[in-house]
Design an enzyme around this catalytic site. Structure first.
Site, PDB file in Angstrom:
ATOM      1  N   GLU A   1      11.361  44.076 -15.854  1.00  0.00           N
ATOM      2  CA  GLU A   1      12.029  43.945 -14.554  1.00  0.00           C
ATOM      3  C   GLU A   1      11.257  44.643 -13.434  1.00  0.00           C
ATOM      4  O   GLU A   1      11.152  44.122 -12.323  1.00  0.00           O
ATOM      5  CB  GLU A   1      13.459  44.499 -14.658  1.00  0.00           C
ATOM      6  CG  GLU A   1      14.348  43.600 -15.512  1.00  0.00           C
ATOM      7  CD  GLU A   1      15.687  44.243 -15.879  1.00  0.00           C
ATOM      8  OE1 GLU A   1      15.685  45.400 -16.355  1.00  0.00           O
ATOM      9  OE2 GLU A   1      16.721  43.593 -15.678  1.00  0.00           O
TER      10      GLU A   1
ATOM     11  N   GLU B   1      17.866  42.938 -23.858  1.00  0.00           N
ATOM     12  CA  GLU B   1      19.158  43.586 -23.619  1.00  0.00           C
ATOM     13  C   GLU B   1      20.312  43.031 -24.441  1.00  0.00           C
ATOM     14  O   GLU B   1      21.179  43.784 -24.886  1.00  0.00           O
ATOM     15  CB  GLU B   1      19.519  43.511 -22.125  1.00  0.00           C
ATOM     16  CG  GLU B   1      18.719  44.450 -21.247  1.00  0.00           C
ATOM     17  CD  GLU B   1      17.405  43.859 -20.751  1.00  0.00           C
ATOM     18  OE1 GLU B   1      17.000  42.785 -21.264  1.00  0.00           O
ATOM     19  OE2 GLU B   1      16.799  44.442 -19.858  1.00  0.00           O
TER      20      GLU B   1
ATOM     21  N   GLY C   1      13.915  46.939 -18.581  1.00  0.00           N
ATOM     22  CA  GLY C   1      13.579  47.470 -17.254  1.00  0.00           C
ATOM     23  C   GLY C   1      12.083  47.473 -16.976  1.00  0.00           C
ATOM     24  O   GLY C   1      11.674  47.481 -15.812  1.00  0.00           O
TER      25      GLY C   1
HETATM   26  N1  CAA Z   1      14.696  54.243 -24.090  1.00  0.00           N
HETATM   27  C1  CAA Z   1      14.582  55.475 -24.592  1.00  0.00           C
HETATM   28  N2  CAA Z   1      13.603  55.858 -25.435  1.00  0.00           N
HETATM   29  C2  CAA Z   1      12.712  54.916 -25.776  1.00  0.00           C
HETATM   30  C3  CAA Z   1      12.773  53.601 -25.310  1.00  0.00           C
HETATM   31  C4  CAA Z   1      13.822  53.271 -24.399  1.00  0.00           C
HETATM   32  N3  CAA Z   1      13.941  52.060 -23.849  1.00  0.00           N
HETATM   33  N4  CAA Z   1      11.768  52.888 -25.852  1.00  0.00           N
HETATM   34  C5  CAA Z   1      11.091  53.741 -26.641  1.00  0.00           C
HETATM   35  N5  CAA Z   1      11.655  54.964 -26.596  1.00  0.00           N
HETATM   36  C6  CAA Z   1      11.241  56.167 -27.314  1.00  0.00           C
HETATM   37  C7  CAA Z   1      11.669  56.123 -28.771  1.00  0.00           C
HETATM   38  O1  CAA Z   1      13.006  56.554 -28.906  1.00  0.00           O
HETATM   39  C8  CAA Z   1      10.692  57.093 -29.398  1.00  0.00           C
HETATM   40  O2  CAA Z   1      11.106  58.409 -29.119  1.00  0.00           O
HETATM   41  P1  CAA Z   1      11.026  59.535 -30.289  1.00  0.00           P
HETATM   42  O3  CAA Z   1       9.558  59.641 -30.597  1.00  0.00           O
HETATM   43  O4  CAA Z   1      11.586  60.742 -29.637  1.00  0.00           O
HETATM   44  O5  CAA Z   1      11.817  59.018 -31.429  1.00  0.00           O
HETATM   45  C9  CAA Z   1       9.431  56.845 -28.593  1.00  0.00           C
HETATM   46  O6  CAA Z   1       9.821  56.224 -27.365  1.00  0.00           O
HETATM   47  C10 CAA Z   1       8.455  55.923 -29.286  1.00  0.00           C
HETATM   48  O7  CAA Z   1       9.159  54.731 -29.611  1.00  0.00           O
HETATM   49  P2  CAA Z   1       9.160  54.079 -31.090  1.00  0.00           P
HETATM   50  O8  CAA Z   1       9.021  55.133 -32.124  1.00  0.00           O
HETATM   51  O9  CAA Z   1      10.343  53.183 -31.163  1.00  0.00           O
HETATM   52  O10 CAA Z   1       7.799  53.241 -31.012  1.00  0.00           O
HETATM   53  P3  CAA Z   1       7.470  51.905 -31.807  1.00  0.00           P
HETATM   54  O11 CAA Z   1       6.023  51.643 -31.572  1.00  0.00           O
HETATM   55  O12 CAA Z   1       7.949  51.963 -33.205  1.00  0.00           O
HETATM   56  O13 CAA Z   1       8.323  50.755 -31.060  1.00  0.00           O
HETATM   57  C11 CAA Z   1       9.187  49.574 -29.160  1.00  0.00           C
HETATM   58  C12 CAA Z   1       8.044  50.433 -29.725  1.00  0.00           C
HETATM   59  C13 CAA Z   1       9.191  48.214 -29.853  1.00  0.00           C
HETATM   60  C14 CAA Z   1       8.916  49.376 -27.668  1.00  0.00           C
HETATM   61  C15 CAA Z   1      10.522  50.288 -29.386  1.00  0.00           C
HETATM   62  O14 CAA Z   1      10.415  51.624 -28.939  1.00  0.00           O
HETATM   63  C16 CAA Z   1      11.669  49.660 -28.671  1.00  0.00           C
HETATM   64  O15 CAA Z   1      12.182  48.627 -29.114  1.00  0.00           O
HETATM   65  N6  CAA Z   1      12.115  50.253 -27.553  1.00  0.00           N
HETATM   66  C17 CAA Z   1      13.253  49.772 -26.823  1.00  0.00           C
HETATM   67  C18 CAA Z   1      12.897  48.542 -26.012  1.00  0.00           C
HETATM   68  C19 CAA Z   1      14.133  48.014 -25.317  1.00  0.00           C
HETATM   69  O16 CAA Z   1      15.072  47.574 -25.933  1.00  0.00           O
HETATM   70  N7  CAA Z   1      14.099  48.050 -23.970  1.00  0.00           N
HETATM   71  C20 CAA Z   1      15.198  47.584 -23.171  1.00  0.00           C
HETATM   72  C21 CAA Z   1      16.077  48.716 -22.809  1.00  0.00           C
HETATM   73  S1  CAA Z   1      17.566  48.191 -22.033  1.00  0.00           S
HETATM   74  C22 CAA Z   1      17.178  47.945 -20.421  1.00  0.00           C
HETATM   75  O17 CAA Z   1      16.049  48.078 -19.994  1.00  0.00           O
HETATM   76  C23 CAA Z   1      18.353  47.584 -19.575  1.00  0.00           C
HETATM   77  C24 CAA Z   1      18.036  47.158 -18.205  1.00  0.00           C
HETATM   78  O18 CAA Z   1      17.749  46.029 -17.952  1.00  0.00           O
HETATM   79  C25 CAA Z   1      18.185  48.080 -17.114  1.00  0.00           C
END
Ligand code: CAA
Length: 276
Positions: free
Chosen positions: A111, A131, A108
């Site tokens: 996006e 995703e 997102g």
């Molecule tokens: N949703 C919810 N929480 C999220 C998040 C997300 N997309 N991305 C990060 N966070 C949160 C983590 O859960 C964490 O929270 P806590 O401290 O409470 O545990 C906090 O943010 C910090 O994140 P990390 O500890 O994971 O930080 P990092 O530096 O180790 O990693 C990252 C960073 C690579 C961005 C990793 O957080 C990650 O992979 N995030 C998810 C990215 C992702 O997959 N995004 C797509 C989501 S799906 C989508 O967007 C669908 C759509 O099209 C509508």
């Protein structure tokens, strides 16, 4: 509002998504607040907007995975519509929006940046549509806007592989217009961070846009956006109407009058456009 801040700097509005503890992930509340702030932007006083994320690490790390994890099919579809409606509102805002992408722009996050008119980023930016690794499709317009912005083949590669790309590759494929790095002094000390340079550049670009005739800029945005949705014959008719709409405005009279002035100084000077 808890997660969105809005600041007005002259004719430029700055929207910041402010949920840094979750890397500015988009939950329903963030989307609702974003929707609200877009409704309250005073398009009479605002000629360009900069959209950015709070903190140094992330623009937006995607839709909130925790919130999505328990959704039913119907709820998933409704969540997709919620995001799409807000992003479409952003995309069709009458004034140009510049995404200043600092750090992660995933799912997102990528996006929402694609719903903006222009993307600039810092050199630590990471773009991607991860995703399919989560068992879903991009749901806030990624399958549609990425294919339109880069190329269908490149969009398919990024989406099917769920591979994230760095700023330089995002620049190479045309996803971002410019990448900003930190400024160092002669001793190698950082005098301005990449994020500071990015924001300064985004605001400067926004101010440059705001110095042009606002009706003309808005009509350009509408002509490009609406024209891209249709065939070239209809698209040029859209342009003709928006071109015609600029005439008889104070801006058109002053802008052309300035050019026709014999006085070279005045000729080159941008008039303070009136928005009428
Ligand atoms: N949703 C919810 N929480 C999220 C998040 C997300 N997309 N991305 C990060 N966070 C949160 C983590 O859960 C964490 O929270 P806590 O401290 O409470 O545990 C906090 O943010 C910090 O994140 P990390 O500890 O994971 O930080 P990092 O530096 O180790 O990693 C990252 C960073 C690579 C961005 C990793 O957080 C990650 O992979 N995030 C998810 C990215 C992702 O997959 N995004 C797509 C989501 S799906 C989508 O967007 C669908 C759509 O099209 C509508």
């Amino acid at each position: 509002m808890e997660f969105i801040t809005y600041e007005q700097e002259g004719f430029v509005g700055v929207i910041t998504i402010n949920r840094p503890k979750a890397l500015n992930a988009l939950n329903s509340q963030v989307l609702d607040e974003l929707n609200e702030v877009l409704d309250t932007v005073d398009v009479g006083k605002t000629r360009a907007i900069v959209l950015t994320g709070a903190g140094e690490k992330s623009f937006v790390a995607g839709a909130d995975i925790g919130e999505m994890s328990t959704l039913t099919k119907a709820e998933g579809e409704a969540f997709g519509k919620k995001g799409n409606d807000v992003f479409r509102k952003l995309e069709t805002l009458p004034v140009p929006v510049i995404a200043a992408v600092n750090g992660f722009a995933l799912g997102g996050g990528c996006e929402i940046s694609m719903s903006c008119d222009i993307r600039l980023c810092s050199d630590n930016a990471i773009f991607g549509q991860p995703e399919v690794g989560l068992g879903i499709t991009p749901g806030f317009g990624g399958t549609q806007r990425l294919a339109r912005l880069v190329s269908p083949g490149m969009a398919k590669q990024l989406i099917y592989t769920a591979r994230n790309i760095k700023a330089d590759e995002a620049y190479r494929i045309g996803l971002v217009n410019a990448v900003y790095s930190a400024t160092l002094d002669e001793a190698g000390n950082v005098t301005a961070t990449a994020q500071e340079n990015l924001l300064a550049a985004a605001k400067k670009m926004a101010a440059g846009i705001a110095a042009n005739a606002p009706i003309a800029v808005r009509n350009c945005k509408k002509a490009i956006n609406d024209g891209l949705q249709t065939d070239i014959d209809q698209a040029i008719v859209i342009e003709e109407k928006l071109f015609g709409d600029c005439f008889e405005t104070e801006d058109q009279r002053a802008g052309m009058g300035n050019f026709l002035e014999k006085d070279k100084e005045k000729k080159l000077k941008v008039v303070p456009f009136k928005n009428k």
